[in-house]
Design a protein around this motif. Structure first.
Motif, short mmCIF file in Angstrom:
data_model
loop_
_atom_site.label_atom_id
_atom_site.label_comp_id
_atom_site.label_asym_id
_atom_site.label_seq_id
_atom_site.Cartn_x
_atom_site.Cartn_y
_atom_site.Cartn_z
N GLY A 36 -6.43 -7.32 9.17
CA GLY A 36 -5.61 -7.85 8.10
C GLY A 36 -6.34 -7.69 6.78
N TYR A 37 -5.79 -8.31 5.73
CA TYR A 37 -6.49 -8.26 4.45
C TYR A 37 -7.00 -9.64 4.12
N CYS A 38 -7.43 -9.85 2.86
CA CYS A 38 -8.27 -11.00 2.54
C CYS A 38 -7.70 -12.33 2.97
N PHE A 39 -6.41 -12.58 2.69
CA PHE A 39 -5.83 -13.87 3.03
C PHE A 39 -5.90 -14.12 4.53
N GLU A 40 -5.57 -13.10 5.31
CA GLU A 40 -5.56 -13.26 6.76
C GLU A 40 -6.96 -13.50 7.31
N VAL A 97 5.62 -8.52 5.34
CA VAL A 97 4.79 -9.47 4.60
C VAL A 97 4.01 -10.28 5.62
N PRO A 98 2.69 -10.23 5.62
CA PRO A 98 1.91 -10.95 6.62
C PRO A 98 2.16 -12.46 6.56
N SER A 99 2.31 -13.07 7.72
CA SER A 99 2.41 -14.53 7.79
C SER A 99 1.01 -15.12 7.69
N LEU A 100 0.89 -16.20 6.93
CA LEU A 100 -0.38 -16.90 6.80
C LEU A 100 -0.41 -18.19 7.63
N ALA A 101 0.61 -18.41 8.44
CA ALA A 101 0.60 -19.57 9.33
C ALA A 101 -0.58 -19.43 10.30
N PRO A 102 -1.37 -20.48 10.49
CA PRO A 102 -2.56 -20.37 11.34
C PRO A 102 -2.30 -19.78 12.72
N ALA A 103 -1.21 -20.17 13.38
CA ALA A 103 -0.91 -19.63 14.70
C ALA A 103 -0.63 -18.14 14.64
N ASP A 104 0.04 -17.69 13.57
CA ASP A 104 0.34 -16.27 13.42
C ASP A 104 -0.91 -15.46 13.11
N LEU A 105 -1.81 -16.02 12.31
CA LEU A 105 -3.08 -15.34 12.03
C LEU A 105 -3.87 -15.14 13.31
N GLU A 117 0.11 -18.47 -0.42
CA GLU A 117 1.44 -17.96 -0.08
C GLU A 117 2.01 -17.15 -1.25
N VAL A 118 1.86 -17.67 -2.47
CA VAL A 118 2.39 -16.96 -3.64
C VAL A 118 1.63 -15.65 -3.85
N ALA A 119 0.30 -15.69 -3.80
CA ALA A 119 -0.49 -14.48 -4.01
C ALA A 119 -0.23 -13.45 -2.92
N ASN A 120 -0.09 -13.92 -1.68
CA ASN A 120 0.18 -13.02 -0.56
C ASN A 120 1.52 -12.31 -0.75
N ARG A 128 -2.03 13.06 -4.93
CA ARG A 128 -3.20 12.59 -5.66
C ARG A 128 -3.46 13.47 -6.86
N ALA A 129 -3.35 12.89 -8.05
CA ALA A 129 -3.70 13.62 -9.26
C ALA A 129 -5.20 13.57 -9.51
N HIS A 130 -5.83 12.52 -8.97
CA HIS A 130 -7.27 12.34 -9.17
C HIS A 130 -7.87 11.89 -7.85
N PRO A 131 -9.20 11.99 -7.70
CA PRO A 131 -9.82 11.47 -6.50
C PRO A 131 -9.54 9.99 -6.35
N PRO A 132 -9.45 9.48 -5.12
CA PRO A 132 -9.16 8.06 -4.91
C PRO A 132 -10.24 7.17 -5.51
N ALA A 133 -9.81 5.99 -5.97
CA ALA A 133 -10.76 5.04 -6.53
C ALA A 133 -11.62 4.45 -5.44
N ARG A 134 -12.66 3.71 -5.85
CA ARG A 134 -13.47 2.99 -4.87
C ARG A 134 -12.58 2.05 -4.07
N PRO A 135 -12.87 1.86 -2.78
CA PRO A 135 -12.07 0.92 -2.01
C PRO A 135 -12.10 -0.45 -2.65
N GLU A 136 -10.94 -1.12 -2.70
CA GLU A 136 -10.82 -2.34 -3.49
C GLU A 136 -9.94 -3.34 -2.75
N GLU A 137 -10.39 -4.57 -2.70
CA GLU A 137 -9.62 -5.61 -2.04
C GLU A 137 -8.64 -6.22 -3.00
N SER A 138 -7.72 -7.01 -2.39
CA SER A 138 -6.71 -7.68 -3.22
C SER A 138 -7.28 -8.86 -3.95
#
Length: 281
Positions: free
Chosen positions: A71-75, A52-60, A191-194, A271-281
């Motif tokens: 990273g992803y959106c929160f980071e 689980v990515p840490s969102l603490a500023p020093a860790d980011l 933190e909750v969403a992450n 994969r039963a179907h082609p992958p969806a469009r790339p999508e963020e959290s």
């Protein structure tokens, strides 16, 4: 109260290859945003490997700047917010519901920023953490103003009390990426969403490797072992990667991620179907 962390701006600017004027101006915001999007990839390697990515500023800062990771959106956006504040910008952290063309009501699991530029009459929306379908540059918080960004176009429109980020997708015309309000969100909200995105059994980020990079004329992304490259001339290339070694080689040499060569990813699902469009959290 947000804990103070003194970012090493020199290290951050070196990471994204930026050497502009360190002043809270529109030119600085625009060039920094583009440099960050191009310089630091979107990726969820830590989550796929069970963390689980840490969102603490020093860790980011440690992960995205010193370790040569992405990273992803929160980071991305929380690190970028800290950089902007250190330069004298006013920043409001916001949350959005990803739509990607769907009418389903999804949880509020994307973060973005409203940025105040001294002397400017309106804020700008900044988002360096959406991945290959996201903004390259900030957008003025004005309805209906189309913004060409490299080969791509974006705009903001109103829907009742919501703001919608839209882009042009293929021949389908304007396409809604996500919806948000201007309500300020706090660290605990992220933190909750992450935690939800990183641990929920149905989260697409928990089981599917997603690594993406964007540029003015090309977007590339890996989803499990499928590499897709979309270019500004409309051409599209897809290639299956045969094993973890080939995935790692691309992540290190093409996407610029520093990962151990003995990294082993979970087996990709059928994969039963082609992958969806790339999508963020």
């Amino acid at each position: 109260m947000r804990h103070l962390h003194h970012l090493d701006l020199d290290a951050y600017f070196a990471r994204i290859g930026w050497s502009g004027e360190r002043a809270p101006t529109w030119a600085t915001l625009r060039s920094l945003h583009l440099a960050h999007v191009v310089g630091i990839p979107f990726e969820n390697v830590e989550i796929v490997l069970g963390g689980v990515p840490s969102l603490a500023p020093a860790d980011l800062e440690d992960k995205l700047v010193r370790q040569g990771r992405g990273g992803y959106c929160f980071e991305h956006n929380l690190l970028f917010a800290g950089v902007l504040e250190a330069l004298g910008f006013g920043v409001t952290r916001l949350a959005a519901r990803v739509r990607m063309g769907s009418d389903a009501i999804r949880p509020m699991t994307h973060t973005l920023l409203a940025v105040e530029v001294p002397g400017e009459a309106h804020p700008y929306i900044a988002d360096v953490g959406f991945g290959s379908g996201g903004l390259l540059e900030p957008l003025p918080l004005l309805p209906g103003v189309a913004s060409p960004q490299g080969a791509w176009r974006f705009r903001l429109v109103r829907e009742d009390d919501l703001w919608l980020l839209q882009t042009v997708y293929g021949g389908q015309g304007w396409f809604t990426v996500y919806a948000f309000t201007l309500e300020r969100r706090e660290s605990v909200d992220f933190e909750v969403a992450n935690w939800y995105v990183a641990t929920h059994p149905s989260s697409p980020f928990r089981h599917t490797l997603r690594v993406q990079r964007s540029g003015p004329h090309e977007r590339a992304y890996i989803e499990d072992r499928l590499l897709t490259v979309v270019r500004s001339d409309g051409s599209r290339e897809e290639r299956e990667l045969k094993d973890d070694h080939e995935v790692l080689r691309l992540l290190v040499h093409d996407f610029g991620l520093l990962l151990p060569w003995d990294t082993v990813f979970p087996a990709p699902p059928e994969r039963a179907h082609p992958p969806a469009r790339p999508e963020e959290s």
